[in-house]
Design a protein around this motif. Structure first.
Motif, PDB file in Angstrom:
ATOM      1  N   GLU A 135      42.185  37.979  37.153  1.00 61.11           N
ATOM      2  CA  GLU A 135      41.998  39.005  38.168  1.00 61.11           C
ATOM      3  C   GLU A 135      40.732  38.714  38.982  1.00 61.11           C
ATOM      4  OE1 GLU A 135      42.850  43.842  38.090  1.00 61.11           O
ATOM      5  OE2 GLU A 135      42.568  42.711  36.230  1.00 61.11           O
TER       6      GLU A 135
ATOM      7  N   TRP B 240      38.251  40.196  42.357  1.00 55.79           N
ATOM      8  CA  TRP B 240      37.902  41.253  43.300  1.00 55.79           C
ATOM      9  C   TRP B 240      37.132  40.635  44.464  1.00 55.79           C
ATOM     10  CZ3 TRP B 240      38.065  41.779  38.124  1.00 55.79           C
ATOM     11  CH2 TRP B 240      38.707  42.901  37.586  1.00 55.79           C
TER      12      TRP B 240
ATOM     13  N   ARG C 279      46.325  39.117  39.769  1.00 53.74           N
ATOM     14  CA  ARG C 279      46.022  40.155  40.746  1.00 53.74           C
ATOM     15  C   ARG C 279      44.755  39.819  41.539  1.00 53.74           C
ATOM     16  NH1 ARG C 279      47.691  45.537  41.132  1.00 53.74           N
ATOM     17  NH2 ARG C 279      48.855  45.245  39.177  1.00 53.74           N
TER      18      ARG C 279
ATOM     19  N   HIS D  99      42.200  41.778  44.283  1.00 54.81           N
ATOM     20  CA  HIS D  99      41.834  43.035  44.926  1.00 54.81           C
ATOM     21  C   HIS D  99      41.002  42.716  46.172  1.00 54.81           C
ATOM     22  CE1 HIS D  99      42.787  45.357  41.190  1.00 54.81           C
ATOM     23  NE2 HIS D  99      42.415  44.223  40.616  1.00 54.81           N
TER      24      HIS D  99
ATOM     25  N   ASP E 243      46.114  43.759  45.895  1.00 50.89           N
ATOM     26  CA  ASP E 243      45.767  45.180  45.976  1.00 50.89           C
ATOM     27  C   ASP E 243      44.801  45.345  47.140  1.00 50.89           C
ATOM     28  OD1 ASP E 243      45.234  47.874  45.411  1.00 50.89           O
ATOM     29  OD2 ASP E 243      43.584  47.335  44.068  1.00 50.89           O
TER      30      ASP E 243
ATOM     31  N   GLN F 233      42.617  47.578  49.927  1.00 51.68           N
ATOM     32  CA  GLN F 233      41.981  48.866  50.222  1.00 51.68           C
ATOM     33  C   GLN F 233      41.019  48.685  51.387  1.00 51.68           C
ATOM     34  OE1 GLN F 233      40.107  50.480  46.743  1.00 51.68           O
ATOM     35  NE2 GLN F 233      42.046  50.943  45.717  1.00 51.68           N
TER      36      GLN F 233
END
Length: 246
Positions: free
Chosen positions: A115, A117, A148, A150, A182, A184
């Motif tokens: 993962e 970010w 994933r 982000h 993901d 945002q």
């Protein structure tokens, strides 16, 4: 194996190990460790091909010395990680080359990575969107189990249609490779930071947008980012063993 082939491997090993020592002396330990491991493997390949016993002894001695240093660095890095004190700094100078995403991030990507970010307010304009795409491609090619990504960025207030459509297309494309994007948006985001769930935190002063515009579409560096000139920026690398809980 021909003598020329052996000589070529030895030259490659010397080049890589020289770089390892330079990085070691600059306290860029994680990068130096990658180079030491690569150089040691090359020397071991040379050792297998050499029959002269005096030369074999010479190579064995060199390999042992580099292996000992690599083990010392590994222990030192692990201890700093455990103490929460790991910090490396890379200063990219104006017009420098050799800082593609692969070159910069590879030393910190392990098989355990699942993962990522990315916090960067400027994934909006065409070249910035392509930068993020290249970053994602780099992660897909790495030896890890990525699941994933982000992305936290700001919305292009002037014209958000291109940004929205580009990121939607990338999200669909990543999904086809088994990776979830993901996405945002934040109107207050300012800092730029990339975090791996393996604990590495990379802060780049300019975020992913540290490359200069190439002189033309058929200029060297247009396709290969290792040959693309950079803008001056600072990269700070930390390790936080509690990153997975963020």
């Amino acid at each position: 194996m021909t003598q020329n082939h052996v000589s070529g491997m030895e030259t490659s090993a010397i080049t890589v190990l020289k770089r390892a020592v330079e990085l070691d002396h600059s306290s860029r330990f994680q990068e130096s460790l990658v180079c030491y491991q690569e150089g040691i493997q090359l020397l071991m390949d040379v050792l297998k091909a050499v029959t002269d016993e005096s030369k074999r002894g010479h190579y064995r001695e060199k390999i042992e010395g580099y292996m000992n240093r690599a083990e010392q660095i590994k222990a030192h890095v692990n201890q700093m990680k455990e103490d929460g004190k790991y910090h490396e700094q890379i200063r990219i100078s104006e017009d420098a080359t050799g800082y593609s995403y692969e070159s910069l991030f590879k030393p910190y990507i392990t098989s355990a990575l699942t993962e990522v970010w990315v916090e960067d307010p400027y994934i909006r304009h065409t070249h910035q969107l392509y930068n993020f795409l290249r970053f994602c491609e780099m992660l897909l090619k790495a030896s890890c189990e990525l699941k994933r990504i982000h992305l936290l960025t700001s919305q292009d207030e002037a014209d958000s249609s291109q940004q929205n459509s580009a990121l939607a297309e990338l999200k669909e494309s990543l999904s086809a490779h088994g990776v979830t994007l993901d996405l945002q948006y934040s109107s207050t985001i300012h800092d730029r930071e990339i975090r791996f769930d393996s604990g590495w935190i990379i802060k780049i002063g300019r975020g992913l947008d540290y490359f200069k515009r190439p002189k033309g579409r058929f200029s060297i560096g247009y396709c290969d980012y290792d040959l693309r000139q950079c803008q001056e920026t600072t990269v700070d690398i930390f390790h936080n063993k509690h990153t997975k809980t963020l």
